[in-house]
Design a protein around this motif. Structure first.
Motif, PDB file in Angstrom:
ATOM      1  N   PHE A 317       0.826  -1.201   0.000  1.00 39.12           N
ATOM      2  CA  PHE A 317       0.000   0.000   0.000  1.00 39.12           C
ATOM      3  C   PHE A 317       0.864   1.256   0.000  1.00 39.12           C
ATOM      4  CE2 PHE A 317      -2.518   3.358   2.007  1.00 39.12           C
ATOM      5  CZ  PHE A 317      -3.678   3.300   1.233  1.00 39.12           C
ATOM      6  N   GLY A 318       2.011   1.186   0.665  1.00 41.93           N
ATOM      7  CA  GLY A 318       2.890   2.349   0.758  1.00 41.93           C
ATOM      8  C   GLY A 318       3.897   2.482  -0.362  1.00 41.93           C
ATOM      9  N   VAL A 319       3.800   1.627  -1.370  1.00 39.58           N
ATOM     10  CA  VAL A 319       4.728   1.659  -2.510  1.00 39.58           C
ATOM     11  C   VAL A 319       3.956   2.061  -3.770  1.00 39.58           C
ATOM     12  CG1 VAL A 319       6.291   0.284  -3.930  1.00 39.58           C
ATOM     13  CG2 VAL A 319       6.174  -0.116  -1.478  1.00 39.58           C
ATOM     14  N   ASP A 320       4.563   2.908  -4.583  1.00 35.98           N
ATOM     15  CA  ASP A 320       3.922   3.320  -5.819  1.00 35.98           C
ATOM     16  C   ASP A 320       3.890   2.186  -6.829  1.00 35.98           C
ATOM     17  OD1 ASP A 320       3.061   5.755  -7.602  1.00 35.98           O
ATOM     18  OD2 ASP A 320       4.501   4.647  -8.806  1.00 35.98           O
ATOM     19  N   LEU A 321       2.694   1.832  -7.303  1.00 33.37           N
ATOM     20  CA  LEU A 321       2.538   0.706  -8.216  1.00 33.37           C
ATOM     21  C   LEU A 321       2.263   1.140  -9.652  1.00 33.37           C
ATOM     22  CD1 LEU A 321       0.386  -1.736  -6.037  1.00 33.37           C
ATOM     23  CD2 LEU A 321       2.854  -1.764  -6.402  1.00 33.37           C
ATOM     24  N   CYS A 322       1.602   2.298  -9.818  1.00 31.30           N
ATOM     25  CA  CYS A 322       1.256   2.715 -11.186  1.00 31.30           C
ATOM     26  C   CYS A 322       1.242   4.232 -11.365  1.00 31.30           C
ATOM     27  CB  CYS A 322      -0.102   2.127 -11.591  1.00 31.30           C
ATOM     28  SG  CYS A 322      -1.500   2.730 -10.626  1.00 31.30           S
ATOM     29  N   GLY A 323       1.932   4.945 -10.498  1.00 28.14           N
ATOM     30  CA  GLY A 323       1.957   6.408 -10.593  1.00 28.14           C
ATOM     31  C   GLY A 323       0.988   7.089  -9.667  1.00 28.14           C
ATOM     32  N   GLU A 324       0.365   6.332  -8.769  1.00 26.56           N
ATOM     33  CA  GLU A 324      -0.605   6.916  -7.846  1.00 26.56           C
ATOM     34  C   GLU A 324       0.039   7.690  -6.709  1.00 26.56           C
ATOM     35  OE1 GLU A 324       0.455   2.997  -5.899  1.00 26.56           O
ATOM     36  OE2 GLU A 324       0.283   3.793  -7.938  1.00 26.56           O
ATOM     37  N   MET A 325       1.333   7.378  -6.420  1.00 23.36           N
ATOM     38  CA  MET A 325       2.001   7.996  -5.272  1.00 23.36           C
ATOM     39  C   MET A 325       3.254   8.764  -5.640  1.00 23.36           C
ATOM     40  SD  MET A 325       1.727   5.024  -2.345  1.00 23.36           S
ATOM     41  CE  MET A 325       2.089   6.130  -0.988  1.00 23.36           C
ATOM     42  N   ALA A 326       3.783   8.565  -6.825  1.00 21.64           N
ATOM     43  CA  ALA A 326       5.047   9.199  -7.204  1.00 21.64           C
ATOM     44  C   ALA A 326       4.954   9.759  -8.613  1.00 21.64           C
ATOM     45  CB  ALA A 326       6.187   8.184  -7.113  1.00 21.64           C
ATOM     46  N   ASP A 327       5.627  10.873  -8.831  1.00 19.81           N
ATOM     47  CA  ASP A 327       5.672  11.480 -10.169  1.00 19.81           C
ATOM     48  C   ASP A 327       6.729  10.798 -11.024  1.00 19.81           C
ATOM     49  OD1 ASP A 327       3.672  13.492  -9.813  1.00 19.81           O
ATOM     50  OD2 ASP A 327       5.099  14.577  -8.555  1.00 19.81           O
TER      51      ASP A 327
END
Length: 327
Positions: A317-327
């Motif tokens: 949950f805390g890792v970006d999987l498809c661009g939802e959390m990181a640019d």
């Protein structure tokens, strides 16, 4: 980004194809012929296949079972050889479905574009055909694999979009949320588009002044497997309410996945900035970073629905999987 040449169109209902009924606007079939007429008038040269997904619904009635049905129909179409997907959907839960599908279809090698309309296609001045034809044109020109939302001339990230307006044509946007997170080096085992999912008991609860431990306990007693707690600001909450903290801590010990997002449109949950945040997160809440409500809910659904254990869900949950959390 390859130009789409063999498009699969999945029609789920929504305002775009609604017709007037005795009770008001309602989902209606027969949209394929109307779409074909518009594409022919536009001079669009494209191989495409149309499928209705029964039952056609107002997207206000969207449920997890509909997400699973949409995902299955899309995977089946891609396995038949379609190189792009256009999904026609109502606007009320369009951003929720775009986010959920972003995680259900991880690794899908073709683009999926969702669109809809604020006014039915038959209404004067409707945005239905501009949105539909604009999405088709974008796919023909080339869209990256993954899930996207096309609306009012904009192609938005499927796991970043939110509906901000209920009457204007520019109803959707990507919220200016801070996005800093570790990116997954690859799609985790058992989480790509081939993974079978099942429905999950999820809940979203915004914090508000006066929220009591009993409120949270009653919700948890409904059998919730994952709870998204929408906190204030950067993840703060009533840290002086020991009873509330104890309820959350006990739920986490029972295996409930607890996640914390920000209520602010441009919010970002950060641990360790305020004592009120640290004490709340210490109960077992996993920070959602800058994820939107739609993205956090869709991600919990995809992770828990895949049968992952609590600790695995919290890790990914805390890792970006498809661009939802990181640019």
């Amino acid at each position: 980004m390859n130009a789409v040449k063999n498009l699969f169109v999945l029609y789920t209902g929504g305002t775009i194809g609604m017709l007037q009924s005795a009770c008001g606007l309602a989902p209606a079939g027969g949209f394929e012929a109307r779409m074909r007429e518009q594409l022919d008038a536009q001079g669009t040269v494209l191989d495409w296949c149309f499928q209705e997904l029964p039952p056609l619904i107002d997207s206000a009635n969207m449920r997890q079972a509909n997400w699973l049905a949409m995902g299955a129909a899309i995977v089946e179409a891609v396995e038949r050889g379609h190189d792009g997907v256009l999904l026609l959907h109502g606007t009320d839960t369009l951003a929720y479905s775009a986010a959920a599908l972003s995680f259900l279809l991880l690794g899908l090698p073709v683009p999926v574009v969702l669109t809809g309309a604020m006014l039915p296609a038959g209404n004067e001045g409707s945005d239905a055909w501009p949105n539909l034809l604009g999405a088709v044109t974008a796919l023909q020109q080339g869209v990256a694999p993954g899930v996207h939302l096309y609306f009012n001339g904009q192609l938005l990230h499927g796991a970043r979009a939110s509906k901000l307006r209920s009457e204007a044509f520019d109803a959707f946007a990507e919220l200016p949320r801070r996005r800093e997170a570790e990116r997954a080096a690859k799609i985790p085992a058992g989480l790509d588009y081939r993974t079978r999912r099942q429905p999950v008991n999820l809940a979203v609860l915004p914090l508000f002044p006066g929220i009591a431990a009993g409120h949270v306990q009653a919700l948890l007693d409904s059998g919730v497997q994952g709870l998204l707690l929408e906190c204030y600001g950067s993840g703060t909450g009533p840290a002086d309410d020991q009873a509330l903290l104890d309820v959350l801590r006990a739920a986490h010990r029972r295996g409930v996945v607890l996640a914390a997002s920000s209520q602010c449109p441009a919010g970002h949950v950060q641990a360790g900035v305020y004592a009120a945040s640290s004490q709340l997160l210490a109960t077992g809440l996993v920070p959602a970073g800058g994820m939107t409500r739609e993205a956090a809910l869709g991600k919990l659904f995809a992770l828990l629905g895949a049968g992952m254990r609590q600790e695995e869900v919290e890790q990914w949950f805390g890792v970006d999987l498809c661009g939802e959390m990181a640019d």
